[in-house]
Design an enzyme around this catalytic site. Sequence first.
Site, PDB file in Angstrom:
ATOM      1  N   SER A 189      -1.820 -13.422  19.525  1.00  0.00           N
ATOM      2  CA  SER A 189      -1.314 -12.948  18.236  1.00  0.00           C
ATOM      3  C   SER A 189      -0.289 -11.828  18.380  1.00  0.00           C
ATOM      4  O   SER A 189       0.068 -11.185  17.381  1.00  0.00           O
ATOM      5  CB  SER A 189      -2.483 -12.447  17.372  1.00  0.00           C
ATOM      6  OG  SER A 189      -3.165 -11.373  18.006  1.00  0.00           O
TER       7      SER A 189
ATOM      8  N   HIS B 129      -7.887  23.849  -3.457  1.00  0.00           N
ATOM      9  CA  HIS B 129      -7.446  22.741  -4.299  1.00  0.00           C
ATOM     10  C   HIS B 129      -6.001  22.961  -4.752  1.00  0.00           C
ATOM     11  O   HIS B 129      -5.439  24.054  -4.624  1.00  0.00           O
ATOM     12  CB  HIS B 129      -8.380  22.584  -5.491  1.00  0.00           C
ATOM     13  CG  HIS B 129      -9.720  22.041  -5.120  1.00  0.00           C
ATOM     14  ND1 HIS B 129     -10.693  21.726  -6.045  1.00  0.00           N
ATOM     15  CD2 HIS B 129     -10.265  21.759  -3.903  1.00  0.00           C
ATOM     16  CE1 HIS B 129     -11.781  21.276  -5.416  1.00  0.00           C
ATOM     17  NE2 HIS B 129     -11.526  21.288  -4.126  1.00  0.00           N
TER      18      HIS B 129
ATOM     19  N   ARG C 154      -4.262   2.587   8.409  1.00  0.00           N
ATOM     20  CA  ARG C 154      -5.407   3.095   9.167  1.00  0.00           C
ATOM     21  C   ARG C 154      -5.614   4.582   8.891  1.00  0.00           C
ATOM     22  O   ARG C 154      -6.737   5.045   8.710  1.00  0.00           O
ATOM     23  CB  ARG C 154      -5.202   2.845  10.655  1.00  0.00           C
ATOM     24  CG  ARG C 154      -5.247   1.382  11.043  1.00  0.00           C
ATOM     25  CD  ARG C 154      -4.995   1.201  12.544  1.00  0.00           C
ATOM     26  NE  ARG C 154      -5.076  -0.203  12.932  1.00  0.00           N
ATOM     27  CZ  ARG C 154      -4.921  -0.638  14.171  1.00  0.00           C
ATOM     28  NH1 ARG C 154      -4.666   0.230  15.150  1.00  0.00           N
ATOM     29  NH2 ARG C 154      -5.019  -1.929  14.452  1.00  0.00           N
TER      30      ARG C 154
ATOM     31  N   CYS D  11     -11.661  21.210 -11.545  1.00  0.00           N
ATOM     32  CA  CYS D  11     -13.106  21.248 -11.336  1.00  0.00           C
ATOM     33  C   CYS D  11     -13.699  22.539 -11.891  1.00  0.00           C
ATOM     34  O   CYS D  11     -13.037  23.574 -11.950  1.00  0.00           O
ATOM     35  CB  CYS D  11     -13.439  21.115  -9.852  1.00  0.00           C
ATOM     36  SG  CYS D  11     -12.910  22.522  -8.844  1.00  0.00           S
TER      37      CYS D  11
ATOM     38  N   SER E  82     -15.639 -14.119   5.146  1.00  0.00           N
ATOM     39  CA  SER E  82     -16.941 -13.616   4.706  1.00  0.00           C
ATOM     40  C   SER E  82     -16.795 -12.505   3.681  1.00  0.00           C
ATOM     41  O   SER E  82     -17.566 -12.428   2.718  1.00  0.00           O
ATOM     42  CB  SER E  82     -17.737 -13.094   5.911  1.00  0.00           C
ATOM     43  OG  SER E  82     -18.025 -14.136   6.820  1.00  0.00           O
TER      44      SER E  82
ATOM     45  N   GLY F 120     -11.514 -10.741  12.357  1.00  0.00           N
ATOM     46  CA  GLY F 120     -10.662 -11.921  12.354  1.00  0.00           C
ATOM     47  C   GLY F 120     -10.884 -12.813  11.141  1.00  0.00           C
ATOM     48  O   GLY F 120     -11.370 -12.383  10.099  1.00  0.00           O
TER      49      GLY F 120
ATOM     50  N   GLU G  28      -4.594  23.221  -7.691  1.00  0.00           N
ATOM     51  CA  GLU G  28      -4.367  24.236  -8.718  1.00  0.00           C
ATOM     52  C   GLU G  28      -4.263  25.631  -8.108  1.00  0.00           C
ATOM     53  O   GLU G  28      -3.411  26.434  -8.497  1.00  0.00           O
ATOM     54  CB  GLU G  28      -5.496  24.202  -9.755  1.00  0.00           C
ATOM     55  CG  GLU G  28      -5.661  22.868 -10.462  1.00  0.00           C
ATOM     56  CD  GLU G  28      -6.689  21.954  -9.804  1.00  0.00           C
ATOM     57  OE1 GLU G  28      -7.464  21.331 -10.544  1.00  0.00           O
ATOM     58  OE2 GLU G  28      -6.712  21.885  -8.549  1.00  0.00           O
TER      59      GLU G  28
ATOM     60  N   ARG H 180     -12.968 -15.236  10.406  1.00  0.00           N
ATOM     61  CA  ARG H 180     -14.313 -15.419   9.840  1.00  0.00           C
ATOM     62  C   ARG H 180     -14.758 -14.187   9.065  1.00  0.00           C
ATOM     63  O   ARG H 180     -15.423 -14.301   8.027  1.00  0.00           O
ATOM     64  CB  ARG H 180     -15.325 -15.752  10.935  1.00  0.00           C
ATOM     65  CG  ARG H 180     -15.169 -17.141  11.538  1.00  0.00           C
ATOM     66  CD  ARG H 180     -16.397 -17.538  12.334  1.00  0.00           C
ATOM     67  NE  ARG H 180     -16.660 -16.590  13.425  1.00  0.00           N
ATOM     68  CZ  ARG H 180     -17.778 -16.584  14.157  1.00  0.00           C
ATOM     69  NH1 ARG H 180     -18.736 -17.457  13.891  1.00  0.00           N
ATOM     70  NH2 ARG H 180     -17.927 -15.727  15.144  1.00  0.00           N
TER      71      ARG H 180
END
Length: 367
Positions: free
Chosen positions: A168, A50, A184, A75, A307, A301, A52, A303
């Site tokens: 496109s 980590h 990504r 932690c 949604s 795409g 620290e 739709r």
Amino acid sequence: MDDTFFMKMALDLAEKGRGFTSPNPMVGAVVVKDGKVAGKGYHEAAGKPHAEVNAIDDAKAGAGGAVLYVTLEPCNHFGKTPPCTEKIIESGIKKVVAAVRDPNPGVKGDGAEFLRSRGVEVVFGICEKEAIKQNEVFFKYIKTKRPFVTVKCASTLDGKIATKTGDSKWITGEESRQFVHRLRHFNDAIMVGIDTVKRDDPKLTTRIEGLKGRNPARIILDSRLSISEDAFVLQQNAGSDTVIIVCGPLIDAALLRKKAEFEQKGIKIIESPEKGNLIDLDFLMANLGSIGITSLLIEGGSRVMASAFSAGIVDKIFFFFAPMILGGDGVTICSGPGPVLMRDAISVKDVNIRRFGEDILVEGYIR
């Protein structure tokens, strides 16, 4: 001593781990003694030490009597690595300045209380908002066990993401596309609909110049399991070890055989309930969270994006607008039934505008 100055340094260090630490948060740490930096470190990747620990090791003997600035509460439990609180006490650090408490309900405040019980002063709240925003994925996932969902699109000024023939390539410029590859890299998974796969046969991989980026798991929404076995995203050399196809309930014998064949190739199939002949995205988010996906990038795409907004699963948007106009028919950003009244439109808050070459990026959060 300027607490804000050193905490911002720690936040900058934490940012170096973006895309590599999931499911852990990004964390940066700075050891300061007599007003000077004695050691620096950040969490480089899940399973590695980590922040620290790295900062204290960098400071060596200089950690004794110093102040530790860290972007998240240390932690106090064993995971893949020992608890950071033990390292802090052993080093002789006298004070810990943390930006924000650990949001995990099971451990929140535990690290701070343990340090205080051993005589270490602990202070919270320096650059707290910045620290929460930096780890917005971790904060949502640890509290809800559902992924943080981002929708990205590239559009003309008149709201089209493709021509009427589906073409496109390319709407936005190279600078915008490079930023998308970073998105990504930052996300655990990327999701598209079957129409996008059939039309574009996309790779859905991460390609960043000068950096070996992380490829996200690839998720395809395909209600009727109609995807071709030759689709690029299903190939073993496509760049990601994890491919998930989400379909509706399968009854047809031929589709059940196809499912079994895909699963033998290591492709995960999730059978989801449907709402209005579409995948139940609320169900899917809970399912993805249960298998450890903390962040999801939706790239299309039209739709699928509609949604996602309709299902209320979206947290953040990245809408790119390029300086071009189709001036006629084409594929709109979202397609499907929408609200009747403008007052029922989805509101976006905390809007930020950026330029990438000639393109404009609108970034914001769903209210």
